[in-house]
Structure formats: C-alpha cells, structure tokens
Design an enzyme around this catalytic site. Structure first.
Site, short mmCIF file in Angstrom:
data_model
loop_
_atom_site.label_atom_id
_atom_site.label_comp_id
_atom_site.label_asym_id
_atom_site.label_seq_id
_atom_site.Cartn_x
_atom_site.Cartn_y
_atom_site.Cartn_z
N ARG A 136 25.70 42.16 52.76
CA ARG A 136 26.79 42.99 52.22
C ARG A 136 27.68 43.35 53.40
O ARG A 136 27.23 43.97 54.36
CB ARG A 136 26.24 44.26 51.56
CG ARG A 136 27.32 45.27 51.27
CD ARG A 136 26.87 46.39 50.39
NE ARG A 136 26.74 45.95 49.01
CZ ARG A 136 26.68 46.76 47.96
NH1 ARG A 136 26.75 48.07 48.11
NH2 ARG A 136 26.56 46.28 46.75
N HIS A 157 31.72 40.17 44.24
CA HIS A 157 30.40 40.81 44.08
C HIS A 157 29.63 40.03 43.00
O HIS A 157 29.38 40.55 41.90
CB HIS A 157 30.60 42.28 43.69
CG HIS A 157 29.36 43.12 43.78
ND1 HIS A 157 28.17 42.66 44.32
CD2 HIS A 157 29.11 44.42 43.39
CE1 HIS A 157 27.26 43.62 44.26
NE2 HIS A 157 27.80 44.68 43.70
N GLN A 177 26.44 41.33 40.97
CA GLN A 177 26.69 42.29 39.89
C GLN A 177 27.03 41.56 38.60
O GLN A 177 26.62 41.97 37.51
CB GLN A 177 27.83 43.25 40.30
CG GLN A 177 28.10 44.32 39.27
CD GLN A 177 26.96 45.32 39.15
OE1 GLN A 177 26.52 45.88 40.15
NE2 GLN A 177 26.48 45.56 37.94
N ASP A 191 35.84 49.97 37.45
CA ASP A 191 35.19 50.23 38.74
C ASP A 191 36.00 51.33 39.42
O ASP A 191 37.10 51.67 38.96
CB ASP A 191 35.18 48.92 39.56
CG ASP A 191 34.38 49.00 40.85
OD1 ASP A 191 33.66 49.98 41.06
OD2 ASP A 191 34.48 48.04 41.66
N CYS A 213 29.90 48.88 37.26
CA CYS A 213 28.87 48.45 38.23
C CYS A 213 28.18 49.63 38.90
O CYS A 213 27.08 49.48 39.41
CB CYS A 213 29.50 47.53 39.27
SG CYS A 213 30.78 48.33 40.27
N ARG A 252 20.16 44.37 37.66
CA ARG A 252 20.33 43.87 39.03
C ARG A 252 18.97 43.37 39.54
O ARG A 252 18.88 42.33 40.19
CB ARG A 252 20.85 44.98 39.96
CG ARG A 252 22.25 45.47 39.64
CD ARG A 252 23.30 44.41 39.95
NE ARG A 252 23.23 43.94 41.31
CZ ARG A 252 23.77 44.56 42.37
NH1 ARG A 252 24.46 45.66 42.20
NH2 ARG A 252 23.67 44.04 43.59
#
Ligand code: CP
Ligand code: NVA
Length: 306
Positions: free
Chosen positions: A104, A131, A134, A219, A259, A288
């Site tokens: 990340r 991402h 996700q 988001d 998310c 996840r």
C-alpha cells in the site's frame, strides 16, 4: 517462470476474476463451517504499508493466519525502505525471503517497479490510482446479494479517485454500466474513461447518475495524502452526499456500498450508512478477508503453473 501479479483488475481476465470471486464465496463457506485447511502452511506474506489501514491489514494478516501461513507487517518507519533504499533493491531482497507481497503506497509506479523486480506475486493493496482488492470484495458482495453484476448499472458518486478508477476497470472487464457523478475538476483519468467507451458515463449530476442504478457507491472526498485539501473539497462536493433522497432515484432493489472508512454526513448520511435494508458495507468489509484469501490462492497457483 511468469509470475502473476495483481496491480490492477486488468491483471486478471474476466474468467479469472469470476473464478476468484467463486473461490472467495467457497472459502467463506469453508471458514464458517470450520473446514478450511492450512493450505498456506510455511508460506509468508510481506505487507508493506506506507499509508494507514484497518481493513486491509487485518484481512490480509488474519487471512494468512487462518490458512496456516504468516504475515509480516513492514512499515517505512522501521525498514530501510523509509531510509531511501531503492525499491528495486528492496524488491529483490524481500522477494527472496517471502512467498507473496502486498504493498500500500502513494505512486502506482512504485508498485509497478517492485513487481518488475520481484520473484514472487505482488498485490496492490491501494495506490493513489487503484484499489483493486476492494473491488474483489465489492463484486463478491454484489454477487452474494443480487447475483451476477454483468448487465447491471452502478453509480459512483464523488471523487474520481483510486476506487472510482477501479470501478471503471471492473465495468469494462465484467460488462456493466458505470455512471460517474463528480464535480468539475475531480473526474477520473480521461484516458481510462475513453478506454471504457460505452461502459462509463461521466456527469456532474448525481441524480442523473443514480437513476435506475442497482448499486450506488461512494468514498471519502479527500483520500489519504489529500488531507490538506479537506476543507476545499468539502465545499466542492457539497451536493454529492449519498443519502435516502438521492438513492430514492435508483432501482427498487438498490444496494449501497462504501469501501470505508466513512465520514458520516459528508459523502454519506449516517441514516443511509446504517440502513441495512440498503447498505451492505459490513458484508463488503468482511469480504476483504475472503476475497483476498482467494486471490492469494489464485496468484500462487497460477505463478507455479506458469
Ligand atoms: N477499505 C480499505 O482499504 O480500508 P483500510 O484503509 O482500513 O485498509
Ligand atoms: N480513496 C480512499 C480509499 C481508502 C480505503 C483513499 O485512498 O484514502
């Protein structure tokens, strides 16, 4: 040997993506029935985090433990990565000692460089641009609640950020319609939008984007690394909150996803986030765990077979 990485969703074909989602659903059932086998015994995942995380860290670390493997949390504060050791050198060293790596970070190019020099599969656990982990969980969640996403309409409301851009990749790969509503100046990458053709439309009108949608998702307005823009963004995104009024324009069986972490009363109303007749954010977060376990199984097997 060709190593399979997962830097964006495009590293999987549509068939492979569906295979990973099916496996995630199977592994979730095995997890609950207590029949999961320690198939990662002796395997080690390196987790390089240059940004904060709750879900990603806990899901990867728990996932490895549940499958009999180990996970190493590596932060720039206490590795040589934070003191300027080149990414190329770090990749060659770390990948000789572990079986799989997740990263990340900020610039997507850093993950690409790491993958280029790595002897083992590399997973993008969020970059400024994408991402994809996700999206695995999000698609799994949609499939569990509503069946296949192909042919459906998804509305993205808010910033044209890493999550939005991953949704664009998903729309192309899985053949669904993605309506994006964002204020001028916050659109996703224009080349990516052009590549998506009829799969994606971009407007500044949230009501138009949500009309008839089977899934509405959003988001935070300011992503990690954009904290100094928070106040300006709050003003620019003032009309982009997803709430019961807005989602009332969607299909009757619409789902809401985020998310997380969520900023209540900014991009989403607290009432909608907590309305479990529409909001599936807790299933989405849990998935996840299952989706990434399936992804790691897929990447390790595919890299061995190559
Ligand atoms: N959604 C997500 O990636 O959450 P974290 O930042 O907590 O990992
Ligand atoms: N767009 C957000 C996602 C967090 C999981 C960020 O990059 O901060």
């Amino acid at each position: 040997m060709a190593i399979r990485h997962f830097l964006t969703l495009n590293d999987l074909s549509a068939d492979e993506l569906n295979q990973v989602i099916d496996l995630a659903i199977e592994m979730k059932a095995a997890h609950y029935s207590g029949t999961q086998q320690p198939i990662f015994a002796g395997k080690v995942l390196a987790m390089i985090f240059e940004k904060s995380s709750t879900r990603t860290r806990v899901s990867f670390e728990s996932g490895m433990a549940q499958l009999g493997g180990d996970a190493l949390f590596l932060s720039p504060n206490d590795t040589q990565l934070g003191r300027g050791e080149p990414i190329e050198d770090s990749a060659r060293v770390i990948s000789r000692m572990v079986d799989i790596v997740m990263i990340r970070t900020f610039g997507h190019d850093k993950i690409e460089t790491f993958a280029q020099y790595s002897k083992v599969p590399v997973i993008n656990a969020l970059s400024d641009d994408f991402h994809p982990c996700q999206l695995l969980a999000d698609i799994q969640t949609f499939v569990e609640h509503r069946g296949a996403i192909t042919g459906k309409t998804v509305a993205w409301i808010g910033d044209g950020n890493n999550m939005c851009q991953s949704w664009i990749n998903a729309a192309i790969l899985l053949d669904f319609k993605l309506n994006i509503a964002c204020p001028a100046g916050y659109e996703p990458n224009a080349e990516l939008v052009a590549k998506a053709g009829n799969h994606v439309s971009v407007t500044d009108d949230p009501v138009a984007a949500v009309s008839g949608a089977h899934l509405v998702t959003t988001d935070v307005f300011a992503s990690m690394g954009q904290e100094s823009e928070q106040q300006v963004r709050l003003a620019h995104f003032a009309n982009y909150q997803v709430n019961h009024d807005l989602i009332g324009h969607a299909a009757d069986d619409v789902l809401f996803m985020h998310c997380l972490p969520a900023h209540r009363e900014e991009e989403v109303s607290a009432a909608l986030l907590e309305d479990e007749t529409i909001s599936v954010v807790w299933d989405e977060a849990e998935n996840r765990l299952h989706a990434q376990k399936a992804l790691m199984v897929f990447l390790l097997q595919a890299s061995k077979a190559a």
